[in-house]
Motif scaffolding. Structure first.
Motif, PDB file in Angstrom:
ATOM      1  N   THR A  42       0.725  -1.255  -0.060  1.00 42.13           N
ATOM      2  CA  THR A  42       0.037  -0.012   0.156  1.00 42.13           C
ATOM      3  C   THR A  42       1.071   1.177   0.218  1.00 42.13           C
ATOM      4  O   THR A  42       0.607   2.222  -0.549  1.00 42.13           O
ATOM      5  CB  THR A  42      -0.884   0.137   1.200  1.00 42.13           C
ATOM      6  OG1 THR A  42      -1.934  -1.029   1.056  1.00 42.13           O
ATOM      7  CG2 THR A  42      -1.932   1.131   1.454  1.00 42.13           C
ATOM      8  N   ASP A  65      -9.439  -4.155  -0.448  1.00 41.75           N
ATOM      9  CA  ASP A  65      -8.920  -4.233   0.754  1.00 41.75           C
ATOM     10  C   ASP A  65      -9.826  -3.801   1.785  1.00 41.75           C
ATOM     11  O   ASP A  65     -10.024  -2.800   2.217  1.00 41.75           O
ATOM     12  CB  ASP A  65      -7.656  -3.655   1.072  1.00 41.75           C
ATOM     13  CG  ASP A  65      -7.114  -4.418   2.379  1.00 41.75           C
ATOM     14  OD1 ASP A  65      -7.733  -4.997   3.177  1.00 41.75           O
ATOM     15  OD2 ASP A  65      -5.831  -4.084   2.737  1.00 41.75           O
ATOM     16  N   SER A  69      -7.017   0.361   3.954  1.00 42.31           N
ATOM     17  CA  SER A  69      -5.736   0.764   4.107  1.00 42.31           C
ATOM     18  C   SER A  69      -5.305   2.161   3.395  1.00 42.31           C
ATOM     19  O   SER A  69      -4.414   2.938   3.723  1.00 42.31           O
ATOM     20  CB  SER A  69      -4.501  -0.170   3.624  1.00 42.31           C
ATOM     21  OG  SER A  69      -4.913  -1.017   2.636  1.00 42.31           O
ATOM     22  N   ASP A 162      -3.725  -1.545  -5.717  1.00 41.05           N
ATOM     23  CA  ASP A 162      -3.204  -1.889  -4.423  1.00 41.05           C
ATOM     24  C   ASP A 162      -3.675  -3.292  -3.822  1.00 41.05           C
ATOM     25  O   ASP A 162      -4.883  -3.603  -3.619  1.00 41.05           O
ATOM     26  CB  ASP A 162      -3.543  -0.748  -3.283  1.00 41.05           C
ATOM     27  CG  ASP A 162      -3.134  -1.256  -2.024  1.00 41.05           C
ATOM     28  OD1 ASP A 162      -2.021  -1.874  -1.771  1.00 41.05           O
ATOM     29  OD2 ASP A 162      -3.593  -0.488  -1.124  1.00 41.05           O
ATOM     30  N   LEU A 163      -2.744  -4.150  -4.378  1.00 46.24           N
ATOM     31  CA  LEU A 163      -3.087  -5.599  -3.953  1.00 46.24           C
ATOM     32  C   LEU A 163      -3.316  -6.186  -2.551  1.00 46.24           C
ATOM     33  O   LEU A 163      -2.536  -5.601  -1.887  1.00 46.24           O
ATOM     34  CB  LEU A 163      -2.073  -6.532  -4.669  1.00 46.24           C
ATOM     35  CG  LEU A 163      -2.333  -6.371  -6.168  1.00 46.24           C
ATOM     36  CD1 LEU A 163      -0.892  -7.297  -6.729  1.00 46.24           C
ATOM     37  CD2 LEU A 163      -3.610  -6.955  -6.671  1.00 46.24           C
TER      38      LEU A 163
END
Ligand SMILES: Nc1ncnc2c1ncn2[C@@H]1O[C@H](COP(=O)(O)OP(=O)(O)OP(=O)(O)O)[C@@H](O)[C@H]1O
Ligand SMILES: [Mg+2]
Length: 347
Positions: A42, A65, A69, A162-163
């Motif tokens: 992130t 997510d 985050s 953003d994984l």
């Protein structure tokens, strides 16, 4: 989908290997940082987004997510609010998967009502919808669907995804598998609905062309998935970077993941090492544990160089505090890419 304009080569500034990786491949507009939990995905996604926006690119950084985050790092309430503008050229979006599941459930209910001409969903079918929604496949599908919406819309120059931690990320990236999941889910629903047909038949007023409707849905989904998987596994347009830290276990896991990615044909753009303790600290009065950590990291960094060589595109030091808020994010951006503004964006 419209073919978007590819930024002119050299339009990006920056002086680091990571900056060069983006500059040399202006067609790579889908950027992802992958890695195990808590290593800095992130942080690097946000820093990359801020840097690209400062270069004059329209950027969307987004995530699925549920931990929200991006809200934390940008210190803004973004969750479930669609694209939220952060600075000039920069938007952030956090997908509320739960809400998408609820919408999806509602869609199924409506379909059943329309199909069988009912006023109310029978309890048995409602129970089924509830049970199916608790399945991970349903959540994945809801998430996947929203990602497709974002990417297919094509409103931005760069998309930074953003994984979530690696195991999960792999799932999204292996689109063939996601595709299978979708088909399996729809097929299952179709079978279940046949089972319930007997129940529903008693209440049914008229039979609609159920087969046609479901088939049409399948084809629609197939079209969307093909569009998305073309983009996300596209060697031309996707840049996937691994985030790692100089620790043995992480190194082992990262190598294994890199092999797996190669198998899935996900184009790995390079590696970025985070949380490196500056070696010059070793020349000062420091506690033994810190000195030992520096020695340990030195060994791992040598190993990282042996394994990944010139694919290591950056080293980011351990900072004095968490990375939250724009000034800290900009600092990380400078560490990753060099100076924040290019001649191109100043002009
Ligand atoms: N170089 C650094 N120095 C100090 N703190 C850092 C550094 N890089 C990241 N952090 C902090 O470490 C924590 C984890 O980072 P981050 O949230 O970016 O990891 P992640 O890979 O996205 O985690 P997750 O897998 O949970 O999504 C955050 O609190 C972040 O501010
Ligand atoms: Mg994260």
């Amino acid at each position: 989908m419209t073919i978007q304009e590819v930024p002119a080569p050299g339009a990006l500034g920056g002086s680091t290997p990571l900056a060069a990786a983006l500059r040399d491949h202006p067609e790579r507009r889908y950027i992802m940082f992958g890695g195990k939990g808590g290593l800095g995905k992130t942080t690097f996604s946000a820093a990359t987004a801020v840097w690209l926006a400062a270069q004059g690119k329209r950027v969307l950084v987004f995530s699925v997510d549920p931990q929200a985050s991006l809200s934390d790092i940008f210190e803004r309430d973004i969750f479930g609010k669609g694209p939220v503008k952060i600075t000039d050229n920069l938007w952030a979006q956090e997908i509320d998967a739960d809400r998408h599941i609820k919408e999806y459930q509602q869609e199924i209910r409506q379909k059943i009502l329309d199909m069988y001409g009912l006023d109310e969903v029978p309890q048995e079918i409602e129970d089924y919808i509830q049970a199916a929604s608790a399945e991970p496949a349903m959540e994945e599908s809801a998430i996947f669907d929203s990602v497709v919406d974002i990417v297919v819309a094509g409103d931005y120059d760069y998309y930074i995804y953003d994984l979530v931690p690696l195991g999960h990320a792999l799932y999204y990236l292996s689109m063939a598998k996601v595709y299978d999941e979708w088909i399996a889910k729809i097929t299952r629903l179709r079978e279940e609905m046949r089972e319930y047909e007997e129940v529903a038949a008693r209440m049914r007023r008229q039979k609609e062309a159920e087969e046609d409707q479901i088939l049409a849905e399948l084809q629609y989904i197939r079209g969307r998935i093909n569009a998305a998987s073309r983009i996300l596994t596209d060697r031309e347009r996707t840049a996937f970077f691994f985030v790692l830290i100089p620790e043995q276990m992480i190194l082992v896991d990262t190598s294994a993941a890199a092999e797996l990615f190669a198998k899935f044909d996900v184009p790995v753009g390079g590696y970025v090492v985070n949380r490196v303790i500056p070696e010059e600290l070793g020349r000062q009065e420091i506690p033994a544990y810190l000195r030992n950590r520096i020695v340990m990291q030195r060994g791992e960094l040598d190993q990282i160089e042996r394994l990944f060589g010139t694919d290591v595109l950056g080293l980011v030091p351990e900072l004095e505090r968490d990375v939250t808020g724009l000034p800290m994010i900009e600092r990380v951006a400078t560490l990753l890419y060099g100076e924040a503004r290019s001649a191109a964006s100043a002009a």
